[in-house]
Design an enzyme around this catalytic site. Structure first.
Site, PDB file in Angstrom:
ATOM      1  N   ASP A 418       0.621  -1.267   0.063  1.00 55.21           N
ATOM      2  CA  ASP A 418      -0.135   0.002  -0.110  1.00 55.21           C
ATOM      3  C   ASP A 418       0.872   1.273  -0.020  1.00 55.21           C
ATOM      4  OD1 ASP A 418      -2.699   1.332   0.307  1.00 55.21           O
ATOM      5  OD2 ASP A 418      -1.751   1.970   2.038  1.00 55.21           O
ATOM      6  N   GLU A 471       0.808  -0.549  -5.241  1.00 58.66           N
ATOM      7  CA  GLU A 471      -0.177   0.442  -5.383  1.00 58.66           C
ATOM      8  C   GLU A 471       0.732   1.821  -5.569  1.00 58.66           C
ATOM      9  OE1 GLU A 471      -3.527   3.234  -3.722  1.00 58.66           O
ATOM     10  OE2 GLU A 471      -1.833   2.548  -2.297  1.00 58.66           O
TER      11      GLU A 471
END
Length: 739
Positions: A418, A471
């Protein structure tokens, strides 16, 4: 082997040392407590037992009393010689007061927990299985059952284990400090799995810190409770050898990967809005995802987190599967069931930052230990979180060991990392003057880059067949290219640009789409610069963005037709696929993490028909090699029609390996039927319609070509053959050549 007894000039400590133990201020309890030399007897024993009026030493072998200890401090400090006993010897301490008596093992008679190799690797920041040594581990020492505790807190002046087993009293179990590595350790006899605990820490200035959860706890209490929980040794009997043997092929660049992104707490709930358990999810979610044809589940963070509204992206217990749905063993069984059903498991992993909860990592030992001291490096003002100090060996090792822990202990197949962009840039979401340039004067976070490369090298090297997914929302180059070639080393990267461009295009009324035609074609210009995943993730259906179906223009029929056509475009476009839960049946409401998806919508035909389309898209995506085997190879894609903005028509060919039949995809993003639309193709003969998003079975108008079309030898668009099509309104049609 019991710890070695060293000579001492006196048989009892001085008053200042006793006061330090009683006040829980002594940094080395083993220097004071336990078994020590005595000038007139082989050994003496020293015990601190708050509330006791008397203390005796009991020989474990005979069960007999061998010494009565003298009370040297009214708080409960005892010491005395043990005559006629060689050192060391196994003993119990029997204490009593007016209300009760109790026998206990003496924690301070046991040897160190960490071995020389552990110390060496921890000191270097290269202990990739540090979770096997730090944390709380049930074990047997010298035929005594208990728990070995160890925690890194190098700047603390004292660390104690506290829990219900010692009345949360930090005076009872202060730990030994290993000066060379800053790790505190203690074996506590009699503590059992299931017990909760924390660490009571005095900072370097002697100030008591908030009670801290164990950074390497393997379980935690159900939030809002915050204590760590001791779990039994890992004994899960894995049954997924067949899956692991095939995993590398199932997750490779040539494999069909269709990912169903799930928030476990809100996918579906029980009556009363209660969570499903891991066991419930193993029954229901696994069966559903398999029936829908997805190849992988991606779980939003499952590491323990205190605040539901963070969705798990602000974890405190990085080594603990969240207790919201069950135990670590329950989670292991869930993963095992996924693998048995042919589903890979991806977890969202958050190494970019951590929350400022008092019981967490923030100023863990009274100093900025895991984070940077300077907020220009160590604080995310957007999220009110702290940034890991990637330049510190121990912190990098903590994070990399955690990544490997999920792959090793729970057989996780991939980590979706993330907020990578926030790690790469020192000025991420910062104004001028709010960040510190690197040593070269640039904005790149060189320490984070080094950490990411080390992370990917370790995961791919130690767990072949697994992968990592970034990401990353910027144009940082070579995110998914090998480290030895200058890349960051991820296996895949989310294609955020494709997602934003195509969703924006789809949000326009069809009459205006001709002015935005490039938004659907631009992605191909960079489609092979990285190994991409095409994400329609949770981020697109929260914070006022509405749902996917809500973004589509037009009347209700057109909204559903637009969404179906868009899904057809996505599933046939180069790149792996990711769809957030609810999108597959056109959830109308914006996602709410506090309640279930609106499964009742499947009672309505349009929602049920979108679900059928997604199921069939997954099927043909797996079945047709041309739709996946060259996702990362420019030879797998060729535009046939990319410039017909006036009609909002796109057509492209997908190719597989030699011998695989080519596929023609045609998209019409207007509600106008296009008759006699000629397209050039590489082969004459029969082209079979494999999918038409306008079919009646999907809620469409059932316009088409009777299931197939014949290509004749008329050259067109630079190709030796061509075919004349009827293109349905607001639809994607997929044709496969048939010899």
């Amino acid at each position: 082997m019991a710890r070695k007894i060293t000579k001492a000039p006196v048989w009892k400590p001085n008053d200042a040392a006793i006061e330090a133990v009683v006040d829980a201020r002594h940094g080395d309890p083993f220097a004071i407590l336990g078994m020590h030399a005595h000038p007139d007897s082989p050994v003496s024993v020293r015990v601190f037992s708050p509330g006791a009026d008397e203390a005796k030493v009991i020989d474990k072998k005979t069960g007999r009393e061998v010494a009565t200890l003298e009370k040297l401090h009214p708080a409960g400090f005892f010491a005395g010689p043990v005559p006629r006993r060689r050192s060391p010897f196994p003993y119990l301490v029997e204490c009593a007061n007016a209300a009760a008596s109790w026998r206990t093992e003496d924690p301070y008679r046991f040897p160190p927990i960490l071995g020389d190799l552990d110390v060496h690797l921890i000191a270097e920041g290269r202990h990739r299985r540090v979770y096997d040594r730090l944390g709380a581990h049930p074990r047997r020492m010298e035929d005594v059952d208990g728990v070995a505790f160890a925690v890194w807190a190098p700047n603390a002046s004292r660390v104690s284990v506290v829990g219900a087993f010692n009345q949360w009293d930090g005076r009872r179990h202060p730990m030994r400090k290993r000066l060379d590595i800053g790790v505190w350790e203690l074996f506590i006899p009699g503590v059992e799995p299931g017990a909760t605990y924390k660490y009571e820490i005095l900072g370097p200035d002697g100030r008591l810190q908030p009670l801290k959860a164990d950074p390497i706890a393997f379980a935690q209490e159900h939030p809002p409770a915050t204590a760590s929980r001791i779990v039994p040794a890992d004994t899960h009997q894995w049954r997924d050898d067949a899956w692991l043997a095939e995993r590398q092929e199932r997750q490779g660049l040539a494999a069909p990967m269709s990912v169903y992104e799930v928030h476990l707490g809100s996918w579906r709930r029980k009556d009363g809005n209660a969570y499903l358990s891991y066991a419930d999810l193993a029954d229901q979610l696994v069966a559903y995802a398999t029936d829908m044809g997805f190849t992988h589940l991606e779980l939003m963070p499952v590491s323990e987190f205190p605040f539901d509204g963070s969705w798990g992206y602000q974890p405190v217990g990085l080594f603990a599967p969240t207790s919201r749905f069950g135990t670590p063993e329950d989670f292991a069984e869930f993963v095992d069931r996924c693998h048995a059903a042919g589903l890979g498991v991806i977890i969202d992993w958050v190494p970019a930052h951590f929350p400022s909860d008092a019981h967490g990592l923030m100023r863990f030992d009274g100093t900025a230990l895991y984070e940077h001291e300077d907020p220009r490096l160590g604080f995310h003002k957007d999220w009110n979180t702290l940034i890991y100090n990637f330049g510190r060996n121990e912190v990098r090792n903590f994070l990399i060991a955690n990544a490997l822990f999920w792959l090793e202990r729970f057989h996780i197949d991939a980590l979706r990392v993330d907020a990578v962009a926030s790690m790469l840039y020192l000025d991420y979401s910062r104004n001028a003057g709010e960040w510190i340039p690197n040593v070269h004067g640039g904005r790149e976070n060189l320490e984070a880059i080094g950490f990411i490369r080390e992370l990917n090298t370790a995961t791919f090297g130690e767990h072949p067949g697994t992968t990592t997914i970034a990401e990353e929302s910027t144009s940082w180059p070579q995110v998914s290219r090998p480290v030895d070639g200058g890349g960051l080393g991820f296996g895949y990267k989310w294609n955020m640009g494709w997602m934003h461009d195509t969703l924006e295009y789809m949000s326009h009324e069809p009459v205006h789409r001709k002015h935005h035609h490039h938004q659907m074609t631009f992605g191909i210009h960079y489609a092979y610069s990285e190994n991409f995943v095409l994400p329609l993730s949770h981020d697109e259906v929260v914070h006022g963005k509405g749902s996917l179906i809500g973004k589509m223009p037009g009347d209700p029929w057109q909204k559903f037709a637009n969404l179906r056509a868009y899904f057809g475009f996505m599933w046939t476009h180069p790149g792996k696929k990711l769809l957030f839960m609810g999108g597959e049946f056109a959830q109308e409401r914006e996602w709410n993490h506090d309640r279930s998806l609106d499964w009742h919508l499947l009672d309505q035909a349009p929602h049920r028909e979108v679900q059928s389309l997604v199921r069939d898209l997954n099927r043909i995506y797996r079945e047709i090699p041309a739709l996946h085997v060259k996702d990362a190879d420019p030879a797998g894609f060729e535009w046939v029609e990319a410039t017909d903005a006036a009609n909002s028509v796109y057509a492209y060919l997908r190719y597989g390996n030699d011998g695989d039949p080519p596929v023609l995809v045609v998209c019409n993003f207007t509600p106008v039927v296009r008759e006699g639309y000629r397209l050039g193709v590489p082969r004459q003969g029969r082209w079979v319609e494999r999918l038409n998003s306008d079919a009646a079975a999907y809620g469409g108008s059932n316009v088409g070509n009777g299931g197939e079309v014949m290509a004749d030898p008329t050259p067109w668009q630079g190709r030796p053959a061509s075919l004349s099509l009827t293109i349905p309104p607001l639809a994607t049609v997929v044709f496969e050549h048939s010899a």
